[in-house]
Write a protein that holds these residues in place. Structure first.
Motif, short mmCIF file in Angstrom:
data_model
loop_
_atom_site.label_atom_id
_atom_site.label_comp_id
_atom_site.label_asym_id
_atom_site.label_seq_id
_atom_site.Cartn_x
_atom_site.Cartn_y
_atom_site.Cartn_z
N PHE A 166 -6.46 -8.35 9.33
CA PHE A 166 -5.93 -7.00 9.48
C PHE A 166 -7.08 -5.99 9.36
CE2 PHE A 166 -1.12 -7.13 8.40
CZ PHE A 166 -0.95 -8.24 9.21
N ARG A 167 -6.84 -4.81 9.93
CA ARG A 167 -7.80 -3.70 9.83
C ARG A 167 -7.04 -2.46 9.37
NH1 ARG A 167 -10.30 -7.56 10.07
NH2 ARG A 167 -12.04 -8.16 11.40
N CYS A 168 -6.48 -2.52 8.16
CA CYS A 168 -5.68 -1.42 7.64
C CYS A 168 -6.54 -0.16 7.51
CB CYS A 168 -5.07 -1.79 6.29
SG CYS A 168 -3.96 -3.22 6.37
N LEU A 169 -6.03 0.94 8.03
CA LEU A 169 -6.81 2.19 8.03
C LEU A 169 -7.16 2.65 6.63
CD1 LEU A 169 -4.97 4.23 10.83
CD2 LEU A 169 -7.02 2.81 11.04
N TYR A 170 -6.32 2.29 5.65
CA TYR A 170 -6.54 2.74 4.28
C TYR A 170 -7.16 1.67 3.40
CZ TYR A 170 -2.17 0.16 3.81
OH TYR A 170 -1.22 -0.81 3.87
N CYS A 171 -7.63 0.58 3.97
CA CYS A 171 -8.13 -0.55 3.17
C CYS A 171 -9.09 -0.07 2.08
CB CYS A 171 -8.84 -1.55 4.07
SG CYS A 171 -9.48 -2.98 3.16
N ALA A 172 -8.76 -0.45 0.84
CA ALA A 172 -9.60 -0.05 -0.30
C ALA A 172 -10.78 -0.99 -0.50
CB ALA A 172 -8.77 0.01 -1.57
N GLN A 230 -10.99 6.64 8.33
CA GLN A 230 -10.19 7.32 9.35
C GLN A 230 -9.03 8.14 8.80
OE1 GLN A 230 -9.44 5.07 13.01
NE2 GLN A 230 -10.79 3.46 12.23
N LEU A 231 -8.73 8.00 7.52
CA LEU A 231 -7.61 8.75 6.95
C LEU A 231 -8.09 9.84 5.99
CD1 LEU A 231 -4.94 5.97 6.22
CD2 LEU A 231 -5.35 7.26 8.31
N LYS A 232 -9.26 10.36 6.24
CA LYS A 232 -9.83 11.33 5.29
C LYS A 232 -9.01 12.61 5.20
CE LYS A 232 -13.50 12.59 8.58
NZ LYS A 232 -13.45 11.40 9.45
N GLU A 233 -8.16 12.88 6.21
CA GLU A 233 -7.32 14.08 6.16
C GLU A 233 -6.00 13.83 5.42
OE1 GLU A 233 -8.69 16.79 7.28
OE2 GLU A 233 -10.39 15.65 8.04
N VAL A 234 -5.71 12.56 5.11
CA VAL A 234 -4.43 12.24 4.48
C VAL A 234 -4.54 12.43 2.97
CG1 VAL A 234 -2.71 10.43 4.08
CG2 VAL A 234 -3.87 10.58 6.30
N LYS A 235 -3.64 13.24 2.44
CA LYS A 235 -3.64 13.51 1.00
C LYS A 235 -2.82 12.45 0.26
CE LYS A 235 -4.29 18.54 1.24
NZ LYS A 235 -4.61 18.60 2.67
N GLU A 236 -3.11 12.26 -1.03
CA GLU A 236 -2.37 11.30 -1.82
C GLU A 236 -0.93 11.77 -2.02
OE1 GLU A 236 -4.70 10.55 -5.32
OE2 GLU A 236 -6.25 9.49 -4.19
N ASN A 237 -0.04 10.83 -2.34
CA ASN A 237 1.38 11.14 -2.45
C ASN A 237 1.66 12.18 -3.53
OD1 ASN A 237 1.20 7.78 -2.30
ND2 ASN A 237 2.41 8.74 -0.70
N LEU A 245 7.94 -7.87 -2.99
CA LEU A 245 7.64 -7.09 -1.79
C LEU A 245 6.79 -5.89 -2.20
CD1 LEU A 245 8.23 -6.43 1.19
CD2 LEU A 245 10.32 -5.31 0.44
N ARG A 246 5.65 -5.74 -1.52
CA ARG A 246 4.76 -4.62 -1.84
C ARG A 246 4.64 -3.72 -0.62
NH1 ARG A 246 -0.60 -6.54 -4.90
NH2 ARG A 246 0.16 -5.63 -6.85
N TYR A 247 4.69 -2.42 -0.88
CA TYR A 247 4.72 -1.45 0.21
C TYR A 247 3.84 -0.25 -0.14
CZ TYR A 247 6.84 1.18 4.10
OH TYR A 247 7.05 1.86 5.27
N VAL A 248 2.77 -0.06 0.61
CA VAL A 248 1.88 1.09 0.38
C VAL A 248 2.46 2.31 1.11
CG1 VAL A 248 -0.45 2.02 0.62
CG2 VAL A 248 -0.13 -0.42 0.20
N LEU A 249 2.69 3.37 0.37
CA LEU A 249 3.31 4.57 0.93
C LEU A 249 2.23 5.54 1.40
CD1 LEU A 249 6.32 5.60 1.17
CD2 LEU A 249 5.76 7.08 -0.77
N VAL A 250 1.96 5.53 2.70
CA VAL A 250 0.91 6.38 3.27
C VAL A 250 1.56 7.57 3.96
CG1 VAL A 250 -1.14 6.46 4.74
CG2 VAL A 250 -0.45 4.29 3.69
N PRO A 251 1.33 8.79 3.47
CA PRO A 251 1.96 9.97 4.09
C PRO A 251 1.64 10.05 5.59
CG PRO A 251 1.00 10.57 1.98
CD PRO A 251 0.55 9.17 2.27
N GLU A 267 7.55 -3.35 -5.14
CA GLU A 267 6.53 -2.46 -5.69
C GLU A 267 6.12 -1.45 -4.63
OE1 GLU A 267 4.13 -4.85 -9.13
OE2 GLU A 267 3.24 -4.85 -7.12
N ILE A 268 6.33 -0.18 -4.93
CA ILE A 268 5.82 0.89 -4.08
C ILE A 268 4.42 1.24 -4.60
CG2 ILE A 268 6.15 3.26 -3.28
CD1 ILE A 268 9.16 2.87 -3.89
N LEU A 269 3.43 1.07 -3.75
CA LEU A 269 2.05 1.34 -4.14
C LEU A 269 1.63 2.69 -3.57
CD1 LEU A 269 0.48 -2.18 -3.36
CD2 LEU A 269 1.62 -1.41 -5.44
N PRO A 270 1.36 3.68 -4.41
CA PRO A 270 0.93 4.98 -3.91
C PRO A 270 -0.38 4.86 -3.11
CG PRO A 270 1.54 5.12 -6.23
CD PRO A 270 1.48 3.66 -5.89
#
Length: 241
Positions: free
Chosen positions: A29-35, A212-219, A160-166, A192-195
């Motif tokens: 995978f190439r998740c845009l928010y990969c930590a 690539q998500l530098k404009e996305v603010k945290e939840n 089940l884990r789910y990252v909540l990306v605005p 688990e909802i992962l912020p």
């Protein structure tokens, strides 16, 4: 040999209790928010004998208590399923609880065998809508959903884990569709909802990669509460991590 990226002792976020977390190298995978963008390339990491990981787990077993154990994360650990199978057997023989943190996107007979040996799967579903999933990860989610169905059919417990990306994975209709698809599953022990966070941004800078998500603010707390309420309409045990 198992290709290891890094370790975390006494981890508390990747499965129940205190855990030794082994981060493996390589991910399709190439998740845009990969930590952990430094775990993506399969060529990185340190080739490690399985016996070394086994002995590390045995040496820490006293700290695990009744709930803890070892978690394999990544990267995507199922890329190395064949090498992990004998290690999981040895861990089980030593009474050590095993977790596998997986995106569920790889399937072959070795992955199936590995999942059958795993005490608890942490299944990361990035998005339910296939087009939005592909935009977010570069891959489809069809196999991830088939993996969830296999775990249910074979009575394998999973979270089940789910990252909540605005703006990317916080759409009400998609969360509801996910709930309708998986809400009746008996083997989902926890959701688990992962912020969304930006903790890995410095790694992109160090690797000379663009985040690539530098404009996305945290939840916001309100966004997390709304998602929690939505998931609770379909699942009993929902946690915001």
């Amino acid at each position: 040999m198992i290709n290891v990226h890094s370790y975390e002792s006494m981890g508390t976020f990747d499965g129940p209790g205190l855990r030794l977390v082994v981060f493996l190298q390589g991910c399709p995978f190439r998740c845009l928010y990969c930590a952990n963008p430094d775990t993506i390339d399969i060529k990185g990491g340190t080739p490690t004998p399985p016996e070394e990981i086994l002995q590390m787990a045995i040496s820490q077993k006293a700290f695990f208590g009744k709930k803890g154990g070892i978690t394999f994360s990544g990267g995507e650990p199922t890329l190395q399923a064949e090498a992990l199978i004998p290690l999981f057997r040895d861990l089980k023989a030593n009474g050590i609880h095993t977790c596998l943190d997986s995106n569920g996107g790889i399937w072959n007979e070795k992955v199936e065998e590995l999942l059958g040996l795993t005490d608890l799967v942490l299944l990361d579903i990035k998005e339910f809508n296939p087009e939005r999933h592909r935009a977010l990860t570069g891959r489809g989610n069809e196999q991830t959903l088939r993996t969830a169905a296999w775990l249910e059919e074979h009575a394998r417990p999973f979270w089940l884990r789910y990252v909540l990306v605005p703006g990317y994975s916080d759409f009400e209709e998609d969360i509801r569709s996910l709930g309708k698809h998986l809400g009746d599953f008996k083997n989902i022990q926890r959701v688990e909802i992962l912020p969304y966070h930006r903790l890995g941004v410095h790694k992109y800078e160090a690797m000379d990669l663009e985040y690539q998500l530098k404009e996305v603010k945290e939840n916001t707390p309100e966004q997390l509460l709304r998602a929690e309420q939505l998931f609770k309409e379909y699942f009993e045990n929902v946690i915001v991590n």
